[in-house]
Write a protein that holds these residues in place. Structure first.
Motif, PDB file in Angstrom:
ATOM      1  N   TRP A 118       0.848  -1.189   0.000  1.00  0.00           N
ATOM      2  CA  TRP A 118       0.000   0.000   0.000  1.00  0.00           C
ATOM      3  C   TRP A 118       0.889   1.247   0.000  1.00  0.00           C
ATOM      4  O   TRP A 118       1.448   1.629   1.007  1.00  0.00           O
ATOM      5  N   TYR A 119       1.027   1.857  -1.180  1.00  0.00           N
ATOM      6  CA  TYR A 119       1.861   3.047  -1.346  1.00  0.00           C
ATOM      7  C   TYR A 119       3.277   2.790  -0.831  1.00  0.00           C
ATOM      8  O   TYR A 119       3.869   3.625  -0.148  1.00  0.00           O
ATOM      9  N   SER A 120       3.819   1.634  -1.200  1.00  0.00           N
ATOM     10  CA  SER A 120       5.137   1.246  -0.699  1.00  0.00           C
ATOM     11  C   SER A 120       6.111   0.821  -1.794  1.00  0.00           C
ATOM     12  O   SER A 120       7.273   0.552  -1.487  1.00  0.00           O
ATOM     13  N   THR A 121       5.685   0.766  -3.058  1.00  0.00           N
ATOM     14  CA  THR A 121       6.610   0.336  -4.113  1.00  0.00           C
ATOM     15  C   THR A 121       7.136   1.492  -4.963  1.00  0.00           C
ATOM     16  O   THR A 121       8.011   1.278  -5.805  1.00  0.00           O
ATOM     17  N   HIS A 122       6.645   2.707  -4.770  1.00  0.00           N
ATOM     18  CA  HIS A 122       7.042   3.782  -5.680  1.00  0.00           C
ATOM     19  C   HIS A 122       8.484   4.253  -5.484  1.00  0.00           C
ATOM     20  O   HIS A 122       9.011   4.975  -6.321  1.00  0.00           O
ATOM     21  N   HIS A 123       9.131   3.845  -4.403  1.00  0.00           N
ATOM     22  CA  HIS A 123      10.553   4.152  -4.244  1.00  0.00           C
ATOM     23  C   HIS A 123      11.444   3.096  -4.893  1.00  0.00           C
ATOM     24  O   HIS A 123      12.670   3.205  -4.845  1.00  0.00           O
ATOM     25  N   THR A 124      10.845   2.079  -5.474  1.00  0.00           N
ATOM     26  CA  THR A 124      11.597   0.987  -6.102  1.00  0.00           C
ATOM     27  C   THR A 124      11.908   1.342  -7.550  1.00  0.00           C
ATOM     28  O   THR A 124      10.989   1.562  -8.342  1.00  0.00           O
ATOM     29  N   PRO A 125      13.186   1.418  -7.937  1.00  0.00           N
ATOM     30  CA  PRO A 125      13.505   1.668  -9.345  1.00  0.00           C
ATOM     31  C   PRO A 125      12.846   0.615 -10.232  1.00  0.00           C
ATOM     32  O   PRO A 125      12.769  -0.571  -9.858  1.00  0.00           O
ATOM     33  N   PRO A 126      12.341   1.005 -11.396  1.00  0.00           N
ATOM     34  CA  PRO A 126      11.597   0.066 -12.247  1.00  0.00           C
ATOM     35  C   PRO A 126      12.335  -1.231 -12.539  1.00  0.00           C
ATOM     36  O   PRO A 126      11.706  -2.288 -12.645  1.00  0.00           O
ATOM     37  N   GLN A 127      13.664  -1.185 -12.650  1.00  0.00           N
ATOM     38  CA  GLN A 127      14.406  -2.405 -12.970  1.00  0.00           C
ATOM     39  C   GLN A 127      14.376  -3.413 -11.831  1.00  0.00           C
ATOM     40  O   GLN A 127      14.666  -4.598 -12.026  1.00  0.00           O
ATOM     41  N   GLU A 155       6.881   9.383 -14.527  1.00  0.00           N
ATOM     42  CA  GLU A 155       7.938  10.328 -14.175  1.00  0.00           C
ATOM     43  C   GLU A 155       8.743   9.819 -12.983  1.00  0.00           C
ATOM     44  O   GLU A 155       8.294   8.953 -12.223  1.00  0.00           O
ATOM     45  N   ARG A 156       9.934  10.369 -12.849  1.00  0.00           N
ATOM     46  CA  ARG A 156      10.804  10.108 -11.705  1.00  0.00           C
ATOM     47  C   ARG A 156      10.888  11.382 -10.872  1.00  0.00           C
ATOM     48  O   ARG A 156      11.219  12.450 -11.399  1.00  0.00           O
ATOM     49  N   LEU A 157      10.561  11.278  -9.612  1.00  0.00           N
ATOM     50  CA  LEU A 157      10.581  12.416  -8.708  1.00  0.00           C
ATOM     51  C   LEU A 157      11.814  12.315  -7.817  1.00  0.00           C
ATOM     52  O   LEU A 157      12.155  11.225  -7.334  1.00  0.00           O
ATOM     53  N   GLN A 158      12.459  13.440  -7.580  1.00  0.00           N
ATOM     54  CA  GLN A 158      13.658  13.482  -6.740  1.00  0.00           C
ATOM     55  C   GLN A 158      13.518  14.594  -5.698  1.00  0.00           C
ATOM     56  O   GLN A 158      14.205  15.619  -5.762  1.00  0.00           O
ATOM     57  N   SER A 171      11.273   8.730  -6.197  1.00  0.00           N
ATOM     58  CA  SER A 171       9.996   8.052  -6.437  1.00  0.00           C
ATOM     59  C   SER A 171       9.836   7.847  -7.941  1.00  0.00           C
ATOM     60  O   SER A 171      10.154   8.739  -8.730  1.00  0.00           O
ATOM     61  N   TYR A 172       9.333   6.674  -8.301  1.00  0.00           N
ATOM     62  CA  TYR A 172       9.178   6.311  -9.708  1.00  0.00           C
ATOM     63  C   TYR A 172       7.701   6.003  -9.959  1.00  0.00           C
ATOM     64  O   TYR A 172       7.179   5.015  -9.446  1.00  0.00           O
TER      65      TYR A 172
END
Length: 217
Positions: A118-127, A155-158, A171-172
């Motif tokens: 739950w809103y926990s994978t967006h910090h994982t790089p797509p690869q 998008e990629r957020l930094q 965040s990806y």
């Protein structure tokens, strides 16, 4: 398995923001009605299947883990941040919380009846997402369910600050169709999807995917 390098930034950042996160992020009861309905439906499916407990991966301070417990699900939490799991244990001493990574869950093959991301994978790089979803497939029992919820986009957020504190994670945001494809490639069949436009406290499009590991033939 060597720990992916991005996890250090995520761990350190959430250790830094843990107390502020609790103050600023609303509890599950304050979620929009559709998100609450997805959580309730997921809980009912897991209870009915009776195939094992639910791991709330990226559980943060444990609020959603406790919400699942209140819905009658045997749930425990896993989070990368020791500060977060410490807060979770203080708030919900009757539940189990462990510090660990979704890239290498300390769970036996086929042990889980459900996984909540739950809103926990967006910090994982797509690869790295295929490896994460392969780990979900490994630990789910045949017939077990995954509920994934997160922001979507392309998008990629930094950010340099989060929850009013300095952070170093990225965040990806990926399109919902891409996430569904990655789950399917990992052997998890998507059975329902929900995509919502920004509204209320949420300033970005967000979505949920419900997926299931096929029964053994």
């Amino acid at each position: 398995m060597t720990e992916p390098s991005y996890l250090a930034a995520v761990r350190e950042s959430y250790d830094t923001v843990a107390a502020a996160y609790v103050e600023r992020v609303p509890p599950p009861d304050a979620l929009d009605p559709l998100s609450r309905a997805m959580l309730a439906g997921f809980a009912e499916l897991v209870r009915t299947a009776g195939t094992g407990p639910v791991a709330d991966v990226g559980c943060g301070p444990g609020r959603v883990t406790a919400h699942l417990d209140g819905l009658g699900v045997s749930a425990f939490g896993v989070d990368l941040s020791p500060k977060m799991t410490g807060l979770a244990r203080q708030a919900y001493p009757h539940l189990r919380f462990t510090t660990g990574s979704m890239t290498a869950l300390e769970t036996r093959d086929g042990e889980l009846g459900g996984i909540l991301a739950w809103y926990s994978t967006h910090h994982t790089p797509p690869q790295w997402l295929p490896a994460v979803f392969a780990e979900f497939h490994r630990t789910l029992a045949p017939g077990g369910y995954l509920l994934w919820g997160d922001y979507v986009g392309d998008e990629r957020l930094q950010p340099t600050r989060g929850y009013g504190r300095p952070v170093t994670y990225d965040s990806y945001l990926l399109p919902l169709g891409r996430m569904a494809y990655l789950l399917d490639e990992a052997g998890l069949a998507v059975t329902a999807r929900l995509e919502q436009e920004p509204g209320g406290r949420v300033s970005r499009p967000h979505a949920c995917l419900l997926a299931r590991k096929p029964e053994q033939s």
